[in-house]
Design a protein around this motif. Structure first.
Motif, PDB file in Angstrom:
ATOM      1  N   LYS A   1     -37.921 -41.729 -34.224  1.00  0.00           N
ATOM      2  CA  LYS A   1     -36.758 -42.331 -34.880  1.00  0.00           C
ATOM      3  C   LYS A   1     -37.076 -42.574 -36.356  1.00  0.00           C
ATOM      4  CE  LYS A   1     -35.087 -46.278 -33.384  1.00  0.00           C
ATOM      5  NZ  LYS A   1     -34.642 -47.199 -32.326  1.00  0.00           N
TER       6      LYS A   1
ATOM      7  N   GLU B   1     -35.185 -41.021 -39.661  1.00  0.00           N
ATOM      8  CA  GLU B   1     -34.778 -41.806 -40.836  1.00  0.00           C
ATOM      9  C   GLU B   1     -35.356 -41.211 -42.113  1.00  0.00           C
ATOM     10  OE1 GLU B   1     -34.116 -46.477 -39.817  1.00  0.00           O
ATOM     11  OE2 GLU B   1     -36.183 -45.784 -39.860  1.00  0.00           O
TER      12      GLU B   1
ATOM     13  N   LEU C   1     -29.617 -45.557 -34.250  1.00  0.00           N
ATOM     14  CA  LEU C   1     -29.746 -45.990 -35.650  1.00  0.00           C
ATOM     15  C   LEU C   1     -28.454 -46.637 -36.129  1.00  0.00           C
ATOM     16  CD1 LEU C   1     -31.672 -43.117 -37.513  1.00  0.00           C
ATOM     17  CD2 LEU C   1     -32.510 -45.369 -36.859  1.00  0.00           C
TER      18      LEU C   1
ATOM     19  N   TYR D   1     -28.288 -50.353 -37.645  1.00  0.00           N
ATOM     20  CA  TYR D   1     -27.802 -50.636 -39.007  1.00  0.00           C
ATOM     21  C   TYR D   1     -26.581 -51.550 -38.954  1.00  0.00           C
ATOM     22  CZ  TYR D   1     -30.730 -46.639 -40.426  1.00  0.00           C
ATOM     23  OH  TYR D   1     -31.776 -45.778 -40.637  1.00  0.00           O
TER      24      TYR D   1
ATOM     25  N   ILE E   1     -26.398 -40.816 -44.949  1.00  0.00           N
ATOM     26  CA  ILE E   1     -26.448 -42.261 -45.207  1.00  0.00           C
ATOM     27  C   ILE E   1     -25.465 -42.637 -46.322  1.00  0.00           C
ATOM     28  CG2 ILE E   1     -27.929 -44.146 -46.033  1.00  0.00           C
ATOM     29  CD1 ILE E   1     -29.285 -43.385 -43.623  1.00  0.00           C
TER      30      ILE E   1
ATOM     31  N   ARG F   1     -39.655 -48.915 -40.264  1.00  0.00           N
ATOM     32  CA  ARG F   1     -38.604 -47.937 -40.507  1.00  0.00           C
ATOM     33  C   ARG F   1     -39.209 -46.673 -41.101  1.00  0.00           C
ATOM     34  NH1 ARG F   1     -34.194 -50.779 -38.675  1.00  0.00           N
ATOM     35  NH2 ARG F   1     -34.056 -48.701 -37.794  1.00  0.00           N
TER      36      ARG F   1
ATOM     37  N   SER G   1     -38.786 -41.991 -48.574  1.00  0.00           N
ATOM     38  CA  SER G   1     -39.195 -41.704 -47.199  1.00  0.00           C
ATOM     39  C   SER G   1     -40.664 -42.108 -47.031  1.00  0.00           C
ATOM     40  CB  SER G   1     -39.018 -40.214 -46.890  1.00  0.00           C
ATOM     41  OG  SER G   1     -39.880 -39.442 -47.710  1.00  0.00           O
TER      42      SER G   1
END
Lengths: 283, 202, 202
Positions: free
Chosen positions: B13, B17, B50, B54, B84, C71, C86
């Motif tokens: 995950k 992201e 996700l 969020y 995003i 994250r 990232s």
């Protein structure tokens, strides 16, 4: 008290007029008072008979409206004007179709007329549907504009991994490319040209002169006689338009003894000539 | 040992992201699946997770003790892909930082032309003109420059260029696909089946 | 009532996240403080909180029961400004995704756009779009990424970003300055007036 049959936008508008920031085009007719949009709405819902709307008054009021905008804004509102022309032309078509004799459907021609009427009506509705949809799309676009997408430059560590550019263009190549790209482009035709069909352009002014000469030397002539030598439909149309203009200018008169009977025209103007109105043409 | 994103802190995950951080346009579940080396179905599941995280739900379960605040951003599926976005309620703050500045508004004529193209695509300029009743050449040019419509094909019979909407159009409208456009029929009472009357009247 | 980001879901921290997520260039604590209407010190505190949250600690306290996963992104300060990046440990996945399909050649569209910028600089993307007839946003981004063009100034009237070529572009063409580009005018009668029409169409 409004006259019987008078429709007021305030009570009859099923939908509120669109919230326009600018001045809304308001109408004050014998049987309707309110924004133009509402009038269209009533007609499209068939709550107001198009044949009872005085289109000439609608046009006069629109011209006054557009002049007011021009006076206050200092420029012509072409968007609104061209939009009005489209709707007005459709309304006129619709009204003409409605005013045609109706009754029992007897032959193919009648059916064709009825179909034409529905098509005109459909065109008006479609035009309004897309206007309404455009309003909804604008709302969605405004709403979405508050969400900003993440679109950031490539992180330096990854940018450094991009394959090295191989530059092959010489300076002359590059200049040639620039010359090509910066050259003014010919506008691309939006449709296939019909020019090759050799449809002759017919001048209404020429036809007016011809008809004037014919009517001055004959006591009266029928439409059939006046178009006997036409040879091409465009000539017939041009002569018809010429006749309409001459009637407007009161230089000819016409009579029709029976409904759908033969139309006869007579010269009633002075001896000085028509002054040749109508510089337009028919393709 | 071989590198595997699943073994890293945050796991798959987290890797998902990380990829979402660098995309420049909506990215499909297939592309994400390829990057992560997992089936698209699993990507879809993680994307929904996700989204929930969020939005302020915990990943742990529905009855978490600490009510979580929604994040200042969201992940959305638009134009067939995921991306995003900042939350719309922070637009006044974010606007100050976005240099591109939202592009200027579309004129009424542009909006109506855009609507006709959206619902009649692929469609020629001549046909759009017939429906709008005015020449649309310059408006279509503007829409093309703004990336909202594009030349999509050529009519095999007439050779006319046919126009359609772009993924960027879908993004600007917040749509997943053209099929999600509001229905036209309610605005055309009784005329749903008369799709082609505009050709015959001109 | 007046708008206040503190009253929105997610509050000031959400607003901070929203900005950090979509800014194209790192932003300073001072700029963030100004946009949020709070002291820079409070921004600095919230940035540290966000860092901890993204690292997998809860905002609630150090002893939270559910251990949170870090994250796939982090908030970092580079050269005095803050932005979201990232995670480093997903770099192999992200790099493979980003580099997929990248070539060592410029596309025809990129070359043509570069030619327009070279000869019309400083020039806005809107004007380049008008000249080329298509949207050039993503192509200009590619050229910027490749270091061939750069944002050189802002149009004082429209606020639009104006682009020009870089020293690295001149180097590749073997030129000392932009003035040494071959002249086009003799072959293009009327070119000097070109500027008059393309601005109005956008």
């Amino acid at each position: 008290m409004p006259a019987p049959g008078h429709q007021s936008a305030a009570v009859l508008a099923a939908e509120p007029a669109p919230p326009e920031a600018k001045a809304v085009f308001e109408l004050h007719l014998a049987n309707f008072t309110g924004p133009f949009e509402v009038l269209l709405n009533l007609i499209s819902k068939r709550e107001l008979d198009i044949t009872e709307v005085a289109l000439a008054e609608v046009t006069d009021e629109f011209l006054a409206h557009i002049r007011r905008i021009q006076a206050s804004a200092g420029e012509w509102n072409l968007d609104e004007a061209s939009e009005f022309l489209v709707v007005a032309a459709t309304l006129l078509d619709l009204k003409a179709a409605r005013l045609l004799p109706s009754g029992a459907v007897e032959d193919d021609e009648d059916i064709a007329l009825l179909e034409a009427r529905d098509l005109l009506f459909a065109r008006l509705l479609q035009y309004r549907a897309f206007k309404e949809i455009a309003r909804q799309l604008a709302g969605r676009i405004d709403e979405e504009a508050d969400r900003y997408p993440r679109r950031v430059p490539m992180e330096p560590q990854f940018a450094a991994m991009l394959p090295e550019l191989v530059w092959q263009a010489s300076m002359a190549d590059f200049a040639a490319l620039a010359r090509k790209v910066l050259a003014p482009r010919e506008p691309v035709p939006s449709e296939v040209s019909l020019g090759h069909l050799h449809s002759p352009r017919v001048s209404v002014r020429d036809q007016t002169e011809l008809i004037e000469a014919l009517l001055r030397s004959n006591s009266s002539l029928s439409f059939r006689q006046l178009t006997a030598d036409a040879g091409h439909p465009a000539v017939v149309v041009a002569r018809f338009l010429a006749l309409l203009e001459m009637i407007r200018d009161a230089v000819i008169s016409f009579e029709q003894m029976a409904p759908l009977g033969e139309l006869r025209f007579r010269w009633v103007g002075n001896d000085g000539g028509t002054g040749g109105g109508g510089g337009g043409g028919v393709d | 040992m071989e590198y595997s994103p699943a073994d890293q802190p945050g796991g798959l995950k987290g890797a998902l992201e990380a990829v979402l951080m660098v995309v420049e346009k909506p990215v499909t579940e297939g592309e994400l699946a390829l990057a992560l080396g997992i089936p698209p179905g699993q990507v879809a599941e993680m994307l929904v997770e996700l989204q929930r995280e969020y939005d302020g739900y915990t990943g742990g379960g529905p009855q978490s003790v600490d009510a979580r605040q929604p994040r200042g951003f969201e992940v959305r599926s638009l134009a067939g892909g995921w991306r995003i976005y900042s939350r719309n309620w922070f637009a006044p703050v974010v606007a100050a930082f976005v240099l591109e500045g939202q592009t200027s508004r579309l004129s009424q004529a542009a909006l109506e032309t855009l609507a006709v193209i959206a619902y009649r695509q692929p469609v020629s300029r001549a046909r759009v003109s017939a429906i709008r009743g005015v020449n649309v050449d310059s408006v279509v040019r503007t829409l093309t420059q703004r990336g909202l419509v594009a030349e999509v094909e050529t009519d095999p019979e007439t050779g006319a260029i046919l126009y359609g909407t772009t993924p960027s159009f879908l993004e600007r409208l917040g749509l997943g696909s053209v099929a999600e456009l509001p229905r036209l029929a309610p605005h055309l009472p009784g005329l749903e089946n008369l799709g082609d009357f505009d050709d015959t009247t001109y």
